[in-house]
Design an enzyme around this catalytic site. Structure first.
Site, PDB file in Angstrom:
ATOM      1  N   ILE A  45      50.843  40.220  42.219  1.00  0.00           N
ATOM      2  CA  ILE A  45      52.069  40.329  43.008  1.00  0.00           C
ATOM      3  C   ILE A  45      53.218  39.840  42.142  1.00  0.00           C
ATOM      4  O   ILE A  45      53.202  38.699  41.676  1.00  0.00           O
ATOM      5  CB  ILE A  45      51.997  39.499  44.309  1.00  0.00           C
ATOM      6  CG1 ILE A  45      50.723  39.826  45.107  1.00  0.00           C
ATOM      7  CG2 ILE A  45      53.244  39.748  45.156  1.00  0.00           C
ATOM      8  CD1 ILE A  45      50.600  41.253  45.542  1.00  0.00           C
ATOM      9  N   SER A  59      56.368  38.101  41.061  1.00  0.00           N
ATOM     10  CA  SER A  59      56.747  36.831  41.688  1.00  0.00           C
ATOM     11  C   SER A  59      58.082  36.889  42.419  1.00  0.00           C
ATOM     12  O   SER A  59      58.241  36.255  43.464  1.00  0.00           O
ATOM     13  CB  SER A  59      56.761  35.712  40.649  1.00  0.00           C
ATOM     14  OG  SER A  59      57.681  35.987  39.615  1.00  0.00           O
ATOM     15  N   LYS A  60      59.063  37.629  41.892  1.00  0.00           N
ATOM     16  CA  LYS A  60      60.340  37.679  42.608  1.00  0.00           C
ATOM     17  C   LYS A  60      60.165  38.393  43.943  1.00  0.00           C
ATOM     18  O   LYS A  60      60.770  37.999  44.946  1.00  0.00           O
ATOM     19  CB  LYS A  60      61.421  38.362  41.772  1.00  0.00           C
ATOM     20  CG  LYS A  60      62.785  38.323  42.454  1.00  0.00           C
ATOM     21  CD  LYS A  60      63.906  38.837  41.578  1.00  0.00           C
ATOM     22  CE  LYS A  60      65.242  38.759  42.296  1.00  0.00           C
ATOM     23  NZ  LYS A  60      66.360  39.250  41.452  1.00  0.00           N
ATOM     24  N   CYS A 108      59.007  35.476  30.525  1.00  0.00           N
ATOM     25  CA  CYS A 108      58.811  36.523  31.517  1.00  0.00           C
ATOM     26  C   CYS A 108      58.800  37.887  30.834  1.00  0.00           C
ATOM     27  O   CYS A 108      59.639  38.169  29.970  1.00  0.00           O
ATOM     28  CB  CYS A 108      59.916  36.454  32.566  1.00  0.00           C
ATOM     29  SG  CYS A 108      59.881  37.821  33.749  1.00  0.00           S
ATOM     30  N   ASP A 124      58.833  30.467  30.526  1.00  0.00           N
ATOM     31  CA  ASP A 124      57.799  29.987  31.441  1.00  0.00           C
ATOM     32  C   ASP A 124      57.081  28.833  30.757  1.00  0.00           C
ATOM     33  O   ASP A 124      56.579  28.983  29.645  1.00  0.00           O
ATOM     34  CB  ASP A 124      56.787  31.092  31.760  1.00  0.00           C
ATOM     35  CG  ASP A 124      57.402  32.264  32.508  1.00  0.00           C
ATOM     36  OD1 ASP A 124      58.278  32.023  33.361  1.00  0.00           O
ATOM     37  OD2 ASP A 124      57.006  33.413  32.244  1.00  0.00           O
ATOM     38  N   HIS A 133      52.284  35.204  33.635  1.00  0.00           N
ATOM     39  CA  HIS A 133      51.340  34.081  33.549  1.00  0.00           C
ATOM     40  C   HIS A 133      49.885  34.555  33.521  1.00  0.00           C
ATOM     41  O   HIS A 133      49.089  34.105  32.684  1.00  0.00           O
ATOM     42  CB  HIS A 133      51.495  33.145  34.757  1.00  0.00           C
ATOM     43  CG  HIS A 133      52.864  32.588  34.972  1.00  0.00           C
ATOM     44  ND1 HIS A 133      53.883  32.695  34.059  1.00  0.00           N
ATOM     45  CD2 HIS A 133      53.376  31.887  36.020  1.00  0.00           C
ATOM     46  CE1 HIS A 133      54.955  32.099  34.535  1.00  0.00           C
ATOM     47  NE2 HIS A 133      54.678  31.601  35.728  1.00  0.00           N
ATOM     48  N   GLU A 134      49.550  35.419  34.477  1.00  0.00           N
ATOM     49  CA  GLU A 134      48.167  35.877  34.590  1.00  0.00           C
ATOM     50  C   GLU A 134      47.711  36.572  33.305  1.00  0.00           C
ATOM     51  O   GLU A 134      46.563  36.418  32.862  1.00  0.00           O
ATOM     52  CB  GLU A 134      48.027  36.847  35.778  1.00  0.00           C
ATOM     53  CG  GLU A 134      48.453  36.255  37.114  1.00  0.00           C
ATOM     54  CD  GLU A 134      49.910  36.552  37.472  1.00  0.00           C
ATOM     55  OE1 GLU A 134      50.206  36.628  38.671  1.00  0.00           O
ATOM     56  OE2 GLU A 134      50.745  36.701  36.549  1.00  0.00           O
ATOM     57  N   ARG A 140      59.138  28.510  39.615  1.00  0.00           N
ATOM     58  CA  ARG A 140      60.412  29.223  39.553  1.00  0.00           C
ATOM     59  C   ARG A 140      60.611  29.914  40.895  1.00  0.00           C
ATOM     60  O   ARG A 140      59.692  30.534  41.411  1.00  0.00           O
ATOM     61  CB  ARG A 140      60.417  30.253  38.420  1.00  0.00           C
ATOM     62  CG  ARG A 140      61.750  31.011  38.342  1.00  0.00           C
ATOM     63  CD  ARG A 140      61.712  32.115  37.326  1.00  0.00           C
ATOM     64  NE  ARG A 140      61.516  31.576  35.990  1.00  0.00           N
ATOM     65  CZ  ARG A 140      61.100  32.296  34.964  1.00  0.00           C
ATOM     66  NH1 ARG A 140      60.795  33.559  35.134  1.00  0.00           N
ATOM     67  NH2 ARG A 140      60.979  31.755  33.766  1.00  0.00           N
ATOM     68  N   GLY A 141      61.822  29.789  41.441  1.00  0.00           N
ATOM     69  CA  GLY A 141      62.082  30.417  42.726  1.00  0.00           C
ATOM     70  C   GLY A 141      61.218  29.878  43.843  1.00  0.00           C
ATOM     71  O   GLY A 141      60.887  30.592  44.795  1.00  0.00           O
TER      72      GLY A 141
END
EC number: 1.7.1.13
Length: 281
Positions: free
Chosen positions: A81, A83-84, A188, A195, A227-228, A256-257
């Protein structure tokens, strides 16, 4: 098939305050896995452990409610998914009325499960746990265990992934070690924003050269990947170059966020760790 450049990353976005599941933007895992040599069934197990710190909704009388959410997305789902989109989706709960926290939890589980498994013949659920304010004081802070690689005084010259730095001593007896570092940093994939993460590597097998491993982890510093994807790249580089008998790679990234993402990949099925944040998170 969604691609990262179609997402809301790096764009000015409006914030919906009424529940909208269509805001979730799944991205297929396979294109990035293909880059690291994973073309069939992945040689790893694990999950992506998310923490959502900014979750709020209204009760039936219009009074705001707040909670933390721990979300567990198995790595066998075909999608991550973005992230934003996850942040925008959670924000859409802000002015939406729900009967209770259980209804919110069920709604999140249903929506994330659908997005994570979208496009697959297989359907399953993700894990969702809400932590209400009366339980906040039971949310611990704990550092990753293991021998700290950062103690080593190494010269670093590589700032894009350099798997050639990884070596293991196959001429000696096998060992079991747990090694950690706080020097993991990547960017990112879409925006290039930094990150920051800590990583824990546990393995059994030929002893891995610690200086080379630290320099390898530092080499992600200018690398653009989610990240993943970074954790899976680290796993595959260690798996193919050092050939351990068992391997586990677990990273915890700063939030973040209002979200943090903490991927775990292991060579053998094992119980997932408790989703416990570190001091930097």
């Amino acid at each position: 098939m969604n691609t990262p450049d179609q997402s809301q990353l790096g764009r000015v976005s409006g914030y919906a305050d009424q529940y909208d599941a269509s805001l979730l933007f799944p991205l297929p895992r396979q294109p990035k896995r293909h880059e690291i040599g994973v073309t069939g069934t992945p040689p790893f197990f694990g999950a992506d452990l998310w923490t959502a710190f900014e979750l709020s909704w209204l009760n039936l009388r219009g009074k705001p409610q707040v909670a933390l959410a721990h979300i567990t997305v198995p790595c066998e789902t075909p999608n991550i998914i973005e992230s934003k989109s996850f942040k925008l989706y959670l924000n859409s709960f802000n002015n939406t009325r729900f009967a209770d926290a259980a209804q919110v939890q069920t709604r999140i589980r249903t929506d994330i499960s659908e997005a994570a498994w979208r496009g697959s013949d297989r359907q399953a659920t993700v894990g969702v746990k809400l932590v209400l304010p009366e339980m906040f004081d039971r949310e611990p802070v704990q550092e990753l265990d293991g021998l700290l690689l950062d103690r080593l005084d190494v010269e670093c010259t590589h700032y894009t992934p350099a798997p050639e730095l990884l070596h293991a001593n196959h001429g000696e007896a096998p060992v079991t070690e747990t090694l950690t570092s706080h020097l993991l940093k990547s960017n990112c994939l879409v925006t290039g924003q930094p990150d920051w993460g800590s990583v824990r590597i546990e393995y059994s097998g030929a002893q891995i050269d610690q200086s080379g491993l630290l320099r390898y982890l530092v080499s992600f510093r200018n690398h653009n990947e989610f990240h993943e994807q970074c954790v899976e790249r680290i796993f595959m580089d260690l798996w193919t170059r050092c050939r351990p008998i068992k391997l586990s790679v677990y990273a915890r990234y700063t939030r973040r966020g209002g979200l943090d993402i903490n991927p775990l990949r292991t060579s053998h099925p094992q119980a997932l760790p408790a989703n416990v944040r570190t001091a930097r998170q």
